[in-house]
Design a protein around this motif. Structure first.
Motif, PDB file in Angstrom:
ATOM      1  N   GLN A  33       4.515 -55.585   0.210  1.00  0.00           N
ATOM      2  CA  GLN A  33       6.265 -55.479  -0.007  1.00  0.00           C
ATOM      3  C   GLN A  33       5.748 -53.279   0.021  1.00  0.00           C
ATOM      4  O   GLN A  33       6.207 -52.945   1.163  1.00  0.00           O
ATOM      5  CB  GLN A  33       7.270 -55.188  -0.733  1.00  0.00           C
ATOM      6  CG  GLN A  33       8.566 -55.003  -0.839  1.00  0.00           C
ATOM      7  CD  GLN A  33       8.936 -56.051   0.443  1.00  0.00           C
ATOM      8  OE1 GLN A  33       8.866 -56.716   0.911  1.00  0.00           O
ATOM      9  NE2 GLN A  33       9.270 -55.047   1.201  1.00  0.00           N
ATOM     10  N   CYS A  64       4.618 -52.280   3.526  1.00  0.00           N
ATOM     11  CA  CYS A  64       5.452 -52.232   4.340  1.00  0.00           C
ATOM     12  C   CYS A  64       7.046 -51.070   4.500  1.00  0.00           C
ATOM     13  O   CYS A  64       7.773 -50.792   5.461  1.00  0.00           O
ATOM     14  CB  CYS A  64       6.324 -53.411   4.235  1.00  0.00           C
ATOM     15  SG  CYS A  64       5.505 -55.404   5.051  1.00  0.00           S
ATOM     16  N   LEU A  72       1.602 -59.237  10.701  1.00  0.00           N
ATOM     17  CA  LEU A  72       3.059 -58.759   9.068  1.00  0.00           C
ATOM     18  C   LEU A  72       3.876 -59.956  10.057  1.00  0.00           C
ATOM     19  O   LEU A  72       4.257 -60.357   9.579  1.00  0.00           O
ATOM     20  CB  LEU A  72       3.611 -57.059   9.358  1.00  0.00           C
ATOM     21  CG  LEU A  72       2.756 -56.024   8.829  1.00  0.00           C
ATOM     22  CD1 LEU A  72       3.526 -55.125   8.485  1.00  0.00           C
ATOM     23  CD2 LEU A  72       2.499 -57.363   6.879  1.00  0.00           C
ATOM     24  N   LEU A 117       7.133 -60.085   7.810  1.00  0.00           N
ATOM     25  CA  LEU A 117       7.347 -58.987   7.666  1.00  0.00           C
ATOM     26  C   LEU A 117       7.185 -57.445   8.683  1.00  0.00           C
ATOM     27  O   LEU A 117       6.632 -58.211   9.789  1.00  0.00           O
ATOM     28  CB  LEU A 117       6.583 -58.784   7.036  1.00  0.00           C
ATOM     29  CG  LEU A 117       6.259 -59.887   5.195  1.00  0.00           C
ATOM     30  CD1 LEU A 117       5.112 -59.824   4.900  1.00  0.00           C
ATOM     31  CD2 LEU A 117       7.120 -59.401   4.530  1.00  0.00           C
ATOM     32  N   SER A 118       8.093 -56.893   8.290  1.00  0.00           N
ATOM     33  CA  SER A 118       7.629 -55.447  10.294  1.00  0.00           C
ATOM     34  C   SER A 118       7.191 -54.219   9.154  1.00  0.00           C
ATOM     35  O   SER A 118       6.981 -54.392   7.265  1.00  0.00           O
ATOM     36  CB  SER A 118       8.891 -55.599  10.425  1.00  0.00           C
ATOM     37  OG  SER A 118      10.132 -55.807   9.403  1.00  0.00           O
ATOM     38  N   ARG A 119       6.314 -53.724   9.799  1.00  0.00           N
ATOM     39  CA  ARG A 119       6.851 -52.223   9.160  1.00  0.00           C
ATOM     40  C   ARG A 119       7.514 -50.698   9.998  1.00  0.00           C
ATOM     41  O   ARG A 119       7.444 -51.639  11.227  1.00  0.00           O
ATOM     42  CB  ARG A 119       5.346 -51.488   9.269  1.00  0.00           C
ATOM     43  CG  ARG A 119       4.612 -51.747  10.317  1.00  0.00           C
ATOM     44  CD  ARG A 119       2.923 -50.885  10.821  1.00  0.00           C
ATOM     45  NE  ARG A 119       2.458 -51.345  11.729  1.00  0.00           N
ATOM     46  CZ  ARG A 119       1.386 -50.751  12.215  1.00  0.00           C
ATOM     47  NH1 ARG A 119       0.486 -49.879  11.159  1.00  0.00           N
ATOM     48  NH2 ARG A 119       0.887 -50.165  12.967  1.00  0.00           N
ATOM     49  N   CYS A 139      -2.544 -57.522   5.170  1.00  0.00           N
ATOM     50  CA  CYS A 139      -2.873 -58.748   5.638  1.00  0.00           C
ATOM     51  C   CYS A 139      -3.669 -58.966   6.332  1.00  0.00           C
ATOM     52  O   CYS A 139      -4.537 -57.850   6.768  1.00  0.00           O
ATOM     53  CB  CYS A 139      -1.349 -57.886   6.868  1.00  0.00           C
ATOM     54  SG  CYS A 139      -1.624 -56.142   7.771  1.00  0.00           S
TER      55      CYS A 139
END
Length: 302
Positions: free
Chosen positions: A190, A193, A214, A219-221, A267
């Motif tokens: 987390q 990200c 991700l 998930l994303s960044r 990841c």
């Protein structure tokens, strides 16, 4: 009138031996031919030159006037042919001043240039190496045209003019500045990200392999900075909270020069193979084969 258009090189070599020995048996022994084979070739040569070339007087052979005139010219021509046409000049790395051209990315240049040039400085002090920008769309033509001797890239190519060898396989890691809050975080994924990221690459797209990895786990960044060259990213990382993900070999090559800490990228990103390409027409070039061997040796050690 002479008809020498169908004369073969090995026949001329045999004729030279006959001129020297004036004996068909000894000429055959030196040439590795039977006496009947020697006689057959001599018959063809007589026809081609429209001259007897050698005639028997008693127990020995003597050269005709045409053969006497031909003998020194033939010896000189065969010597020059073997010296200048058949002989390949030997490449001596210790004395050569050849210039080699390598097209690659700044990523590979950062990792390879220092160790390679240090290595070459010890064994080939006069050899020069020029690194040039890799043309991703036309890297095959760079090699085909002779603009460069090698291209080093992750790109795949089945171009018929290219030969290829895998130099090494690598994986991705990430770096943050020393003392970065992520290092103390209990939830590394987390935190990874949440903090901003640096992306290296050309073009305007701010999405990379990390984003794809991700996304596979929902998930994303945020890519806050994008630079054209990998070598620029560590400067941003050590002076900000940004995270940078790059090949491990590159990170190890630059890590000691920056206040950064390596972390495991949280990841799953597939590794890659770095390849070296060269022109198939140079497959027997001693200098090209030598430098390729040096590049292979250096990349294995680093």
């Amino acid at each position: 009138m002479s008809n020498i258009s169908d004369v073969e090189l090995n026949q001329l070599r045999l004729l030279q031996i006959i001129f020297e020995t004036k004996n068909l048996t000894r000429a055959g022994e030196r040439a590795g031919l039977t006496q009947s084979a020697v006689s057959h070739v001599l018959k063809k040569l007589r026809h081609s030159f429209n001259d007897s070339l050698v005639i028997r007087q008693g127990n020995q052979l003597v050269l005709t006037p045409r053969a006497e005139a031909l003998k020194p010219q033939l010896a000189r021509w065969l010597n020059d042919f073997e010296k200048h046409i058949l002989h390949q000049e030997q490449f001596d790395s210790a004395t050569s001043s050849r210039v080699f051209y390598i097209a690659t990315s700044d990523l590979v240049e950062q990792m390879l240039a220092g160790p390679l040039l240090t290595h070459l400085g010890r064994i080939a002090p006069n050899v020069r190496v020029v690194f040039t920008k890799l043309d991703k769309r036309g890297f095959a033509s760079q090699i085909e045209s002779g603009e460069v001797d090698f291209s080093i890239s992750v790109m795949e190519s089945n171009h018929p003019s290219l030969m290829v060898k895998t130099l090494y396989r690598d994986e991705f890691v990430s770096i943050v500045r020393h003392g970065h809050p992520l290092l103390q975080s209990s939830d590394k994924v987390q935190a990874f990200c949440n903090f901003p990221h640096v992306l290296a690459g050309t073009g305007k797209d701010t999405r990379g392999m990390v984003d794809d990895a991700l996304a596979e786990v929902g998930l994303s960044r945020t890519v806050q900075y994008k630079v054209a060259n990998f070598s620029s990213a560590p400067y941003i990382v050590e002076d900000s909270d940004a995270i940078f993900t790059a090949p491990r070999k590159f990170i190890h090559a630059i890590a000691t020069r920056f206040n950064v800490t390596e972390i495991t990228t949280p990841c799953a990103i597939s590794g890659y193979a770095m390849k070296i390409y060269w022109n198939i027409r140079n497959k027997d070039d001693q200098a090209i084969n030598w430098l390729r061997a040096q590049i292979v040796e250096v990349t294995k050690a680093h």
